[in-house]
Design a protein around this motif. Structure first.
Motif, PDB file in Angstrom:
ATOM      1  N   LEU A 267     -17.844  43.987   6.491  1.00  0.00           N
ATOM      2  CA  LEU A 267     -16.561  44.465   5.946  1.00  0.00           C
ATOM      3  C   LEU A 267     -16.484  44.213   4.444  1.00  0.00           C
ATOM      4  O   LEU A 267     -16.065  45.084   3.684  1.00  0.00           O
ATOM      5  CB  LEU A 267     -15.388  43.769   6.638  1.00  0.00           C
ATOM      6  N   ASN A 268     -16.893  43.017   4.021  1.00  0.00           N
ATOM      7  CA  ASN A 268     -16.866  42.676   2.593  1.00  0.00           C
ATOM      8  C   ASN A 268     -17.955  43.397   1.813  1.00  0.00           C
ATOM      9  O   ASN A 268     -17.759  43.742   0.648  1.00  0.00           O
ATOM     10  CB  ASN A 268     -17.008  41.164   2.401  1.00  0.00           C
TER      11      ASN A 268
ATOM     12  N   GLY B 179     -17.418  47.746   3.360  1.00  0.00           N
ATOM     13  CA  GLY B 179     -16.097  48.289   3.650  1.00  0.00           C
ATOM     14  C   GLY B 179     -15.929  48.703   5.101  1.00  0.00           C
ATOM     15  O   GLY B 179     -16.889  48.819   5.860  1.00  0.00           O
TER      16      GLY B 179
END
Length: 135
Positions: A74-75, A78
């Motif tokens: 996610l980091n 995205g």
């Protein structure tokens, strides 16, 4: 060639020696240090004791590893790309029904986590020693 499959696993394998795993640099690409952010997420994954069949075992839960890699993804890439990015990690295998892990790779990741923690603590000790000796 493969032995077994995700839905047809071998129960036990008895070896007189360790398996010989390919590790030649010429067979690898994009060689890099393991990202600190990934190690940070995996730090939260702890081994468990569990019963499988009639016997107690020790190990990691594939879902916990998947969750840690997903948080890292996610980091890194995205929300839109995270799910597909997680699939690029060989450490985690997902069939239609069950998940499995490559424990040798988990050991490498946990070793890196330990190495980083030792470095951090050695730096801290060195700073404290300097403070003590300066007085």
């Amino acid at each position: 060639p493969r032995l077994g499959s995700a839905s047809s696993r071998w129960q036990n394998i008895y070896l007189s020696n360790q398996p010989n795993v390919s590790s030649d640099v010429r067979q690898k690409s994009l060689i890099q240090d393991i990202p600190k952010d990934l190690i940070s997420e995996l730090k939260e994954v702890n081994p468990k004791m569990y019963k499988q069949g009639t016997q107690w075992h020790f190990g990691y839960m594939a879902q916990d590893i998947e969750r840690a890699i997903y948080k890292y993804a996610l980091n890194k890439v995205g929300f839109k790309q995270a799910k597909n990015y997680v699939k690029e990690f060989a450490v985690l295998h997902k069939s239609e029904s069950y998940m499995s892990l490559l424990y040798g790779e988990i050991a490498v990741l946990k070793e890196e986590e330990t190495r980083k923690e030792i470095e951090r603590l050695e730096d801290r000790i060195a700073r404290l020693e300097r403070l003590v000796y300066e007085k």
